[in-house]
Design an enzyme around this catalytic site. Structure first.
Site, PDB file in Angstrom:
ATOM      1  N   CYS A   1     -23.313 -59.743  11.892  1.00 17.58           N
ATOM      2  CA  CYS A   1     -24.554 -60.148  11.232  1.00 17.58           C
ATOM      3  C   CYS A   1     -25.373 -58.907  10.857  1.00 17.58           C
ATOM      4  O   CYS A   1     -24.912 -58.087  10.070  1.00 17.58           O
ATOM      5  CB  CYS A   1     -25.335 -61.132  12.104  1.00 17.58           C
ATOM      6  SG  CYS A   1     -26.631 -62.014  11.194  1.00 17.58           S
TER       7      CYS A   1
ATOM      8  N   HIS B   1     -21.303 -65.332  12.406  1.00 14.24           N
ATOM      9  CA  HIS B   1     -21.311 -65.104  13.848  1.00 14.24           C
ATOM     10  C   HIS B   1     -19.999 -65.603  14.454  1.00 14.24           C
ATOM     11  O   HIS B   1     -19.824 -66.811  14.619  1.00 14.24           O
ATOM     12  CB  HIS B   1     -22.485 -65.836  14.489  1.00 14.24           C
ATOM     13  CG  HIS B   1     -23.811 -65.200  14.209  1.00 14.24           C
ATOM     14  ND1 HIS B   1     -24.370 -64.260  15.059  1.00 14.24           N
ATOM     15  CD2 HIS B   1     -24.672 -65.357  13.188  1.00 14.24           C
ATOM     16  CE1 HIS B   1     -25.526 -63.870  14.563  1.00 14.24           C
ATOM     17  NE2 HIS B   1     -25.734 -64.515  13.428  1.00 14.24           N
TER      18      HIS B   1
ATOM     19  N   GLU C   1     -19.120 -65.564  17.492  1.00 17.26           N
ATOM     20  CA  GLU C   1     -19.390 -66.226  18.773  1.00 17.26           C
ATOM     21  C   GLU C   1     -19.884 -67.657  18.592  1.00 17.26           C
ATOM     22  O   GLU C   1     -19.914 -68.431  19.556  1.00 17.26           O
ATOM     23  CB  GLU C   1     -20.403 -65.407  19.588  1.00 17.26           C
ATOM     24  CG  GLU C   1     -21.834 -65.463  19.107  1.00 17.26           C
ATOM     25  CD  GLU C   1     -22.161 -64.509  17.966  1.00 17.26           C
ATOM     26  OE1 GLU C   1     -23.358 -64.362  17.658  1.00 17.26           O
ATOM     27  OE2 GLU C   1     -21.227 -63.928  17.375  1.00 17.26           O
TER      28      GLU C   1
END
Length: 213
Positions: free
Chosen positions: A88, A193, A195
């Site tokens: 990001c 992202h 994650e």
């Protein structure tokens, strides 16, 4: 194999660390995942992850407040040419500049600047938040097993406009082409992202752990 996640006061560090730890566990190999603000740890790490959430200028300021950290990142990425992942705003910081709240100098590792998103369709909201389909533009080891049409999760109002088109390895369509991932040599960055991107994100992180640039 030590993996260092840079803690400079920005980024969802807990989520990123947990996702990387899960990837290490599922691979059955790899060393510790360390969240650190210590440039000495970065200097000895095999892999480095630079996350980032928020405004470009704030993130750049936070990074500059860690004495010796930028030098440690340069040593890792260029002198030792070890694997580096920006996530990001961490990816955006690798650009030459960001144009959020004025111009802020980036690390300058990729040609181009971080610009506001202006979708051609006025119905599309900015910031861009949610899932979007990836378009894989160039094969890369960190993208192995990830295909055009796979979903990834985005939260951003700005994007990296690459000066060199070959630096962009994946994009999305959000009222126009938006950079989703960049790569060159031992450097890789994602606007989305990992994650938060479920199976696609875990696959990308596992690929990064196994990548030998």
């Amino acid at each position: 194999m030590t993996l260092a996640i840079i803690d400079y006061g920005s980024g969802n560090l807990r989520s990123a660390a947990k996702a990387l730890e899960r990837a290490v566990h599922e691979l059955g190999r790899g060393g510790p995942v360390v969240v650190t603000a210590d440039p000495a740890v970065v200097a000895h790490a095999d892999r480095v992850v630079l996350p980032g959430v928020g405004a470009f200028a704030n993130c750049r300021y936070g990074l500059a407040q860690l004495p010796g950290m930028i030098e440690a990142l340069l040593g890792h990425a260029f002198e030792r040419a070890r694997a580096f992942l920006g996530i990001c705003v961490g990816m955006q910081l690798m650009a030459e500049a960001g144009h959020e709240y004025g111009r802020t100098e980036g690390l300058g590792w990729f040609g181009g600047a971080v610009e506001p998103i202006h979708p051609a369709d006025p119905a599309l909201k900015v910031p861009h938040m949610g899932w979007n389909d990836l378009l894989i533009e160039r094969a890369h080891p960190v993208l192995n097993g990830i295909h055009s049409g796979d979903h990834a999760y985005f939260v951003h109002g700005y994007h990296l406009v690459c000066r060199h088109p070959t630096d962009r390895v994946a994009s999305i369509d959000y009222g126009g082409a938006i950079t989703a991932a960049v790569a060159r040599a031992n450097l890789f960055g994602t606007q989305f992202h990992p994650e938060k991107s479920q199976a696609v994100g875990l696959r990308l992180l596992a690929n990064f752990l196994g990548w030998r640039p």
